[in-house]
Design a protein around this motif. Structure first.
Motif, mmCIF file in Angstrom:
data_model
loop_
_atom_site.group_PDB
_atom_site.id
_atom_site.type_symbol
_atom_site.label_atom_id
_atom_site.label_comp_id
_atom_site.label_asym_id
_atom_site.label_seq_id
_atom_site.Cartn_x
_atom_site.Cartn_y
_atom_site.Cartn_z
ATOM 1 N N VAL A 151 46.003 -15.180 45.261
ATOM 2 C CA VAL A 151 46.196 -16.627 45.338
ATOM 3 C C VAL A 151 47.425 -16.979 44.516
ATOM 4 C CG1 VAL A 151 45.255 -18.901 44.763
ATOM 5 C CG2 VAL A 151 43.735 -17.099 45.613
ATOM 6 N N ASP A 152 48.350 -17.698 45.134
ATOM 7 C CA ASP A 152 49.526 -18.194 44.426
ATOM 8 C C ASP A 152 49.218 -19.621 43.988
ATOM 9 O OD1 ASP A 152 51.963 -19.025 43.461
ATOM 10 O OD2 ASP A 152 53.119 -18.280 45.165
ATOM 11 N N TYR A 153 48.783 -19.769 42.758
ATOM 12 C CA TYR A 153 48.384 -21.084 42.248
ATOM 13 C C TYR A 153 49.553 -22.043 42.116
ATOM 14 C CZ TYR A 153 43.656 -19.427 41.512
ATOM 15 O OH TYR A 153 42.387 -18.962 41.722
ATOM 16 N N GLN A 155 51.472 -22.793 44.421
ATOM 17 C CA GLN A 155 51.490 -23.574 45.657
ATOM 18 C C GLN A 155 50.380 -24.620 45.701
ATOM 19 O OE1 GLN A 155 51.574 -20.917 48.998
ATOM 20 N NE2 GLN A 155 53.542 -20.053 48.427
ATOM 21 N N ILE A 156 49.417 -24.503 44.805
ATOM 22 C CA ILE A 156 48.309 -25.450 44.766
ATOM 23 C C ILE A 156 48.656 -26.659 43.897
ATOM 24 C CG2 ILE A 156 45.908 -25.763 44.026
ATOM 25 C CD1 ILE A 156 45.508 -22.777 44.789
ATOM 26 N N SER A 157 49.291 -26.391 42.750
ATOM 27 C CA SER A 157 49.627 -27.473 41.833
ATOM 28 C C SER A 157 50.804 -27.076 40.955
ATOM 29 C CB SER A 157 48.423 -27.806 40.945
ATOM 30 O OG SER A 157 48.802 -28.683 39.906
ATOM 31 N N LYS A 163 50.258 -16.228 39.806
ATOM 32 C CA LYS A 163 49.507 -15.688 40.935
ATOM 33 C C LYS A 163 48.348 -14.889 40.363
ATOM 34 C CE LYS A 163 53.422 -14.911 44.059
ATOM 35 N NZ LYS A 163 54.145 -13.855 44.793
#
Length: 183
Positions: A151-153, A155-157, A163
């Protein structure tokens, strides 16, 4: 009590605050394990109280002198019965770097795996590591975990800058590994 030959796991106590402060002031633990940063004893005491309230949070202690050398936790992944997440947990762990290379963390995780799969009747254990934490990824693989996804965090926030790689250990795989190591 959860124990092996050299270590035992016990519940957190407020008196564990000084060791949390030691780890919390050292950027090594924050960068490698995402450990909370504590600046003073009062913050560490609040942290120790939070750990003590969690049902599956333990300090790792040496049997020979009762010294705290690390921590291990089982986290809930969700509380919705329909999702099936009640049968899974995520594991978190940290070992004081002064005690690395002696097999203590391996012993602690083997004990917690047995507890999770046999007593808590979990079907899966998940573990996440920072994408650049190759040491933890190799360690998890050695214990039978399999890489599942990243998960590339970022890109979330914009609040996150990392990652995380996620690994899975299923109960049936653990039971096979455990059976082979005992025979």
């Amino acid at each position: 009590m959860l124990e092996s030959d050299q270590i035992y796991l016990r519940r957190f106590q407020v008196g564990d605050a000084p060791i949390l402060l030691k780890w919390g002031k050292n950027n090594y633990y924050h960068k490698s394990a995402g450990f909370e940063q504590y600046q003073n004893l009062e913050q560490a005491q609040k942290g120790a109280k939070q750990y003590a309230m969690r049902p599956n949070s333990y300090v790792i202690c040496l049997k020979k002198n009762k010294q705290v050398i690390g921590l291990v936790e089982l986290y809930e992944r969700g509380m919705d019965k329909q999702s099936g997440l009640l049968k899974t947990k995520e594991i978190g762990f940290l070992l004081d770097k002064n005690f690395a290379g002696h097999g203590y963390m391996t012993q602690a995780l083997l004990v917690i795996f047995d507890y999770a799969f046999k007593k808590l009747r979990q079907t899966e254990l998940w573990a996440g590591t920072f994408a650049d934490n190759i040491h933890s990824q190799k360690f998890l693989s050695k214990l039978g975990f399999k890489y599942v996804y990243t998960v590339d965090y970022r890109q979330i926030s914009h609040l996150f800058s990392y990652k995380e790689k996620y690994y899975l250990l299923q109960k049936e795989d653990w039971l096979k590994i455990n059976e082979n190591t005992r025979s």
